[in-house]
Design an enzyme around this catalytic site. Structure first.
Site, PDB file in Angstrom:
ATOM      1  N   CYS A 190      -4.369  -0.016 -22.772  1.00  0.00           N
ATOM      2  CA  CYS A 190      -5.656   0.254 -22.364  1.00  0.00           C
ATOM      3  C   CYS A 190      -6.369   1.240 -23.251  1.00  0.00           C
ATOM      4  O   CYS A 190      -5.522   1.620 -24.087  1.00  0.00           O
ATOM      5  CB  CYS A 190      -5.597   1.025 -20.840  1.00  0.00           C
ATOM      6  SG  CYS A 190      -4.369   2.345 -20.922  1.00  0.00           S
ATOM      7  N   PRO A 191      -7.445   1.360 -23.139  1.00  0.00           N
ATOM      8  CA  PRO A 191      -8.151   2.057 -24.323  1.00  0.00           C
ATOM      9  C   PRO A 191      -8.033   3.763 -23.825  1.00  0.00           C
ATOM     10  O   PRO A 191      -7.716   4.049 -22.704  1.00  0.00           O
ATOM     11  CB  PRO A 191      -9.593   1.791 -23.934  1.00  0.00           C
ATOM     12  CG  PRO A 191      -9.578   1.406 -22.615  1.00  0.00           C
ATOM     13  CD  PRO A 191      -8.470   0.674 -22.401  1.00  0.00           C
TER      14      PRO A 191
ATOM     15  N   ASP B 217       3.290   2.426 -31.914  1.00  0.00           N
ATOM     16  CA  ASP B 217       2.673   2.356 -33.064  1.00  0.00           C
ATOM     17  C   ASP B 217       1.558   3.118 -33.317  1.00  0.00           C
ATOM     18  O   ASP B 217       0.993   2.965 -34.375  1.00  0.00           O
ATOM     19  CB  ASP B 217       2.104   0.835 -33.012  1.00  0.00           C
ATOM     20  CG  ASP B 217       1.365  -0.001 -34.065  1.00  0.00           C
ATOM     21  OD1 ASP B 217       2.051   0.281 -35.286  1.00  0.00           O
ATOM     22  OD2 ASP B 217       0.387  -0.267 -34.096  1.00  0.00           O
TER      23      ASP B 217
ATOM     24  N   GLU C  91      -1.619  11.097 -35.299  1.00  0.00           N
ATOM     25  CA  GLU C  91      -1.563  10.214 -36.398  1.00  0.00           C
ATOM     26  C   GLU C  91      -2.340  10.649 -37.485  1.00  0.00           C
ATOM     27  O   GLU C  91      -2.116  10.282 -38.828  1.00  0.00           O
ATOM     28  CB  GLU C  91      -1.320   8.936 -36.102  1.00  0.00           C
ATOM     29  CG  GLU C  91      -2.915   8.359 -35.554  1.00  0.00           C
ATOM     30  CD  GLU C  91      -2.697   7.008 -35.204  1.00  0.00           C
ATOM     31  OE1 GLU C  91      -1.980   6.572 -34.403  1.00  0.00           O
ATOM     32  OE2 GLU C  91      -3.532   6.035 -35.727  1.00  0.00           O
TER      33      GLU C  91
ATOM     34  N   ILE D 176      -5.442  -7.832 -25.021  1.00  0.00           N
ATOM     35  CA  ILE D 176      -4.133  -7.728 -25.439  1.00  0.00           C
ATOM     36  C   ILE D 176      -3.036  -7.546 -24.361  1.00  0.00           C
ATOM     37  O   ILE D 176      -1.805  -8.258 -24.343  1.00  0.00           O
ATOM     38  CB  ILE D 176      -3.830  -6.523 -26.354  1.00  0.00           C
ATOM     39  CG1 ILE D 176      -4.859  -6.487 -27.425  1.00  0.00           C
ATOM     40  CG2 ILE D 176      -2.718  -6.250 -26.669  1.00  0.00           C
ATOM     41  CD1 ILE D 176      -5.148  -5.199 -28.147  1.00  0.00           C
TER      42      ILE D 176
ATOM     43  N   HIS E 256       0.765   2.396 -37.099  1.00  0.00           N
ATOM     44  CA  HIS E 256      -0.488   1.991 -36.588  1.00  0.00           C
ATOM     45  C   HIS E 256      -0.538   0.358 -37.421  1.00  0.00           C
ATOM     46  O   HIS E 256      -1.679   0.347 -38.075  1.00  0.00           O
ATOM     47  CB  HIS E 256      -1.792   2.857 -36.937  1.00  0.00           C
ATOM     48  CG  HIS E 256      -2.828   2.450 -35.966  1.00  0.00           C
ATOM     49  ND1 HIS E 256      -3.439   3.420 -35.313  1.00  0.00           N
ATOM     50  CD2 HIS E 256      -3.345   1.492 -35.376  1.00  0.00           C
ATOM     51  CE1 HIS E 256      -4.384   2.997 -34.512  1.00  0.00           C
ATOM     52  NE2 HIS E 256      -4.327   1.609 -34.443  1.00  0.00           N
TER      53      HIS E 256
ATOM     54  N   ASP F 244      -4.450  -1.981 -13.607  1.00  0.00           N
ATOM     55  CA  ASP F 244      -5.844  -2.028 -14.225  1.00  0.00           C
ATOM     56  C   ASP F 244      -6.725  -1.627 -13.065  1.00  0.00           C
ATOM     57  O   ASP F 244      -6.634  -2.341 -12.320  1.00  0.00           O
ATOM     58  CB  ASP F 244      -6.210  -3.201 -14.820  1.00  0.00           C
ATOM     59  CG  ASP F 244      -7.408  -3.479 -15.859  1.00  0.00           C
ATOM     60  OD1 ASP F 244      -8.218  -2.805 -15.463  1.00  0.00           O
ATOM     61  OD2 ASP F 244      -7.075  -3.629 -16.937  1.00  0.00           O
TER      62      ASP F 244
ATOM     63  N   THR G   4       1.289   0.843 -28.031  1.00  0.00           N
ATOM     64  CA  THR G   4       0.524   0.036 -29.225  1.00  0.00           C
ATOM     65  C   THR G   4      -0.907   0.380 -28.930  1.00  0.00           C
ATOM     66  O   THR G   4      -1.593  -0.326 -29.657  1.00  0.00           O
ATOM     67  CB  THR G   4       1.102  -1.240 -29.291  1.00  0.00           C
ATOM     68  OG1 THR G   4       0.573  -2.122 -28.255  1.00  0.00           O
ATOM     69  CG2 THR G   4       2.516  -1.350 -29.588  1.00  0.00           C
ATOM     70  N   SER G   5      -1.493   1.241 -28.211  1.00  0.00           N
ATOM     71  CA  SER G   5      -2.725   1.305 -28.041  1.00  0.00           C
ATOM     72  C   SER G   5      -3.397   2.450 -28.418  1.00  0.00           C
ATOM     73  O   SER G   5      -4.183   2.253 -29.717  1.00  0.00           O
ATOM     74  CB  SER G   5      -3.130   1.349 -26.636  1.00  0.00           C
ATOM     75  OG  SER G   5      -2.813   0.075 -26.003  1.00  0.00           O
ATOM     76  N   ARG G   6      -3.268   3.435 -28.230  1.00  0.00           N
ATOM     77  CA  ARG G   6      -3.734   5.016 -28.881  1.00  0.00           C
ATOM     78  C   ARG G   6      -2.748   6.119 -28.552  1.00  0.00           C
ATOM     79  O   ARG G   6      -2.341   6.167 -27.241  1.00  0.00           O
ATOM     80  CB  ARG G   6      -5.305   5.336 -28.313  1.00  0.00           C
ATOM     81  CG  ARG G   6      -6.329   4.463 -29.144  1.00  0.00           C
ATOM     82  CD  ARG G   6      -6.527   4.678 -30.387  1.00  0.00           C
ATOM     83  NE  ARG G   6      -7.638   3.606 -30.929  1.00  0.00           N
ATOM     84  CZ  ARG G   6      -7.553   2.631 -31.429  1.00  0.00           C
ATOM     85  NH1 ARG G   6      -6.319   1.931 -31.537  1.00  0.00           N
ATOM     86  NH2 ARG G   6      -8.330   2.003 -32.022  1.00  0.00           N
TER      87      ARG G   6
HETATM   88  P1  NAD Z   1      -9.763  -4.604 -23.608  1.00  0.00           P
HETATM   89  O1  NAD Z   1     -11.160  -3.818 -23.754  1.00  0.00           O
HETATM   90  O2  NAD Z   1      -9.793  -6.203 -23.752  1.00  0.00           O
HETATM   91  O3  NAD Z   1      -8.804  -4.142 -22.404  1.00  0.00           O
HETATM   92  C1  NAD Z   1      -8.728  -2.923 -22.036  1.00  0.00           C
HETATM   93  C2  NAD Z   1      -8.215  -3.053 -20.557  1.00  0.00           C
HETATM   94  O4  NAD Z   1      -7.857  -1.668 -20.187  1.00  0.00           O
HETATM   95  C3  NAD Z   1      -9.492  -3.237 -19.564  1.00  0.00           C
HETATM   96  O5  NAD Z   1      -8.783  -4.568 -18.744  1.00  0.00           O
HETATM   97  C4  NAD Z   1      -9.720  -2.147 -18.837  1.00  0.00           C
HETATM   98  O6  NAD Z   1     -10.356  -2.399 -17.403  1.00  0.00           O
HETATM   99  C5  NAD Z   1      -8.343  -1.245 -18.877  1.00  0.00           C
HETATM  100  N1  NAD Z   1      -8.449  -0.162 -18.407  1.00  0.00           N
HETATM  101  C6  NAD Z   1      -9.456   0.688 -18.555  1.00  0.00           C
HETATM  102  N2  NAD Z   1      -8.960   2.018 -18.058  1.00  0.00           N
HETATM  103  C7  NAD Z   1      -7.823   1.939 -17.789  1.00  0.00           C
HETATM  104  C8  NAD Z   1      -6.853   2.779 -17.012  1.00  0.00           C
HETATM  105  N3  NAD Z   1      -7.164   4.176 -16.618  1.00  0.00           N
HETATM  106  N4  NAD Z   1      -5.509   2.111 -16.690  1.00  0.00           N
HETATM  107  C9  NAD Z   1      -5.362   0.929 -16.859  1.00  0.00           C
HETATM  108  N5  NAD Z   1      -6.066   0.101 -17.702  1.00  0.00           N
HETATM  109  C10 NAD Z   1      -7.398   0.395 -17.958  1.00  0.00           C
HETATM  110  O7  NAD Z   1      -9.071  -4.019 -24.832  1.00  0.00           O
HETATM  111  P2  NAD Z   1      -7.872  -4.732 -25.804  1.00  0.00           P
HETATM  112  O8  NAD Z   1      -8.426  -5.442 -26.805  1.00  0.00           O
HETATM  113  O9  NAD Z   1      -6.926  -5.377 -24.731  1.00  0.00           O
HETATM  114  O10 NAD Z   1      -7.262  -3.361 -26.361  1.00  0.00           O
HETATM  115  C11 NAD Z   1      -6.581  -2.320 -25.809  1.00  0.00           C
HETATM  116  C12 NAD Z   1      -6.508  -1.318 -26.494  1.00  0.00           C
HETATM  117  O11 NAD Z   1      -5.469  -1.534 -27.718  1.00  0.00           O
HETATM  118  C13 NAD Z   1      -7.799  -0.834 -27.505  1.00  0.00           C
HETATM  119  O12 NAD Z   1      -8.430   0.107 -26.636  1.00  0.00           O
HETATM  120  C14 NAD Z   1      -7.178   0.067 -28.719  1.00  0.00           C
HETATM  121  O13 NAD Z   1      -7.114   1.372 -28.266  1.00  0.00           O
HETATM  122  C15 NAD Z   1      -5.631  -0.555 -28.636  1.00  0.00           C
HETATM  123  N6  NAD Z   1      -5.575  -1.311 -30.094  1.00  0.00           N
HETATM  124  C16 NAD Z   1      -4.603  -1.096 -30.874  1.00  0.00           C
HETATM  125  C17 NAD Z   1      -4.433  -1.722 -32.060  1.00  0.00           C
HETATM  126  C18 NAD Z   1      -3.209  -1.357 -32.859  1.00  0.00           C
HETATM  127  O14 NAD Z   1      -3.306  -1.719 -34.150  1.00  0.00           O
HETATM  128  N7  NAD Z   1      -2.225  -0.707 -32.430  1.00  0.00           N
HETATM  129  C19 NAD Z   1      -5.334  -2.739 -32.201  1.00  0.00           C
HETATM  130  C20 NAD Z   1      -6.259  -3.122 -31.452  1.00  0.00           C
HETATM  131  C21 NAD Z   1      -6.314  -2.529 -30.428  1.00  0.00           C
END
Ligand code: NAD
Length: 332
Positions: free
Chosen positions: A204-205, A257, A262, A155, A294, A174, A231-233
């Site tokens: 990031c996760p 988001d 939530e 993303i 979300h 990252d 928009t992550s968590r």
């Molecule tokens: P991904 O696994 O492809 O990428 C995550 C990236 O985060 C990796 O490159 C990893 O190295 C990096 N990372 C790990 N620890 C980190 C840190 N401490 N600081 C910075 N970066 C770090 O995941 P993705 O598909 O890009 O998704 C990212 C996140 O988006 C998911 O974990 C999920 O929580 C969230 N998400 C949200 C929605 C939504 O509807 N809002 C939908 C899908 C995913």
């Protein structure tokens, strides 16, 4: 296989039913969220399909295993709500949908940025009331601004590419930089990204290491008046610290988001109820805060891929084949 599907809305049922048309699996669609009080509903099932706000702690996993559940299929990418160690210990295998549509989330993120910057949500309401004044809607050009992406996975990279297209200077952070990212922007230390970015977006996760990644200290290191986007968590941001930042003007805008509390609120229609969460209520009062519930993942393409990948995992488990999308605890 009989699969108990928790936290399902009509759209989940529609896409999962379509993806399983040619299979002999039986779905038990449940609107309930999965937690200690609802786990009993999975009795008689071999697999459970769950979502972002379900509770998959040790106690729930142990109960599932006792009922004969061998597979937990998460309909999402993030598995921060699953105790992976407990799952491994009780013999429940966990699969997820790692890449359903990075475009869905990245595009929604851009939508939030444009809306909050140009006040499109306010303009929509104002025009509907025959008020055609543009007072108060002053925004800024994205072109030439510095955009910081924290997390350059699927993303984060799509988002970085879009923002580069707007003419932004892109900074990336990252702990595991990648080659594709390097083509989109400059990898820098987190402190520098925070200090130089006009907009900071979290991709990031949520893990024990990233919990409250953006806290009062990191907010104070951001450029004064910068915009934060999550928009992550929800747990990535200390919401109370963000509220203080918004009150002082240190934070110029906050688009989200996801929200750390939530569960039980987002995805639900609570329009006839009193909101019990005072932090969320306070957040909703700011003119420079934009909240969606979300929905970043919520595109047709994403739901099709989620349903299809979930079915492939269930088929593979049923046939005793390797599980391509299995997640295991990092220590196991
Ligand atoms: P991904 O696994 O492809 O990428 C995550 C990236 O985060 C990796 O490159 C990893 O190295 C990096 N990372 C790990 N620890 C980190 C840190 N401490 N600081 C910075 N970066 C770090 O995941 P993705 O598909 O890009 O998704 C990212 C996140 O988006 C998911 O974990 C999920 O929580 C969230 N998400 C949200 C929605 C939504 O509807 N809002 C939908 C899908 C995913």
């Amino acid at each position: 296989m009989k699969i108990a599907c928790f936290s399902t809305k009509p759209y989940d049922q529609h896409f999962l039913t379509a993806a399983s048309e040619d299979s002999a699996h039986e779905f038990l669609f449940l609107e309930h969220r999965l937690d200690g009080s609802t786990v009993v509903l999975a009795d008689g099932c071999n697999a459970v399909c769950a979502f972002v706000n379900d509770t998959l702690d040790r106690s729930v996993l142990e109960q599932l295993r006792e009922m004969g559940v061998g597979l937990l299929a998460m309909r999402c990418a993030g598995v921060n709500n699953v105790d992976l160690e407990a799952a491994a210990e009780c013999g429940v295998r966990v699969v997820r949908v790692p890449r359903y549509s990075p475009y869905a989330v990245a595009e929604h993120t851009v939508g939030l940025i444009l809306t909050l910057n140009r006040k499109i949500h306010k303009a929509y309401n104002r025009v509907r009331e025959n008020n055609f004044s543009i007072d108060g809607f002053l925004g800024f050009d994205l072109h030439g601004r510095t955009f910081g992406v924290i997390g350059t996975g699927a993303i984060g990279r799509v988002l970085a590419g879009i923002m580069k297209g707007f003419g932004c200077r892109v900074l990336l952070y990252d702990p595991y930089p990648n080659e594709e990212g390097r083509k989109l922007g400059e990898y820098v230390e987190l402190e520098r990204l925070l200090a130089e970015s006009d907009l900071v977006s979290l991709q990031c996760p949520l893990t024990p290491e990233t919990y409250h990644l953006i806290d009062a200290d990191r907010l104070s290191k951001m450029k004064r008046g910068a915009m934060l986007v999550n928009t992550s968590r929800g747990g990535l941001v200390d919401t109370s610290a963000a509220i203080e930042g918004l009150k002082s003007g240190q934070l110029g805008g906050f688009a989200l988001d996801v929200y750390e509390e939530e569960t039980g609120v987002f995805f639900e229609d609570l329009s006839q109820q009193v909101v019990q969460d005072d932090v969320l209520s306070r957040l909703m009062t700011f003119p420079n805060v934009l909240i969606t519930s979300h929905q970043a993942f919520f595109t047709r393409e994403a739901l099709e891929t989620i349903a299809q990948t979930t079915m492939e995992s269930i088929d593979a488990f049923d046939a005793g084949r390797a599980l391509d999308n299995e997640v295991v605890a990092s220590s196991s």
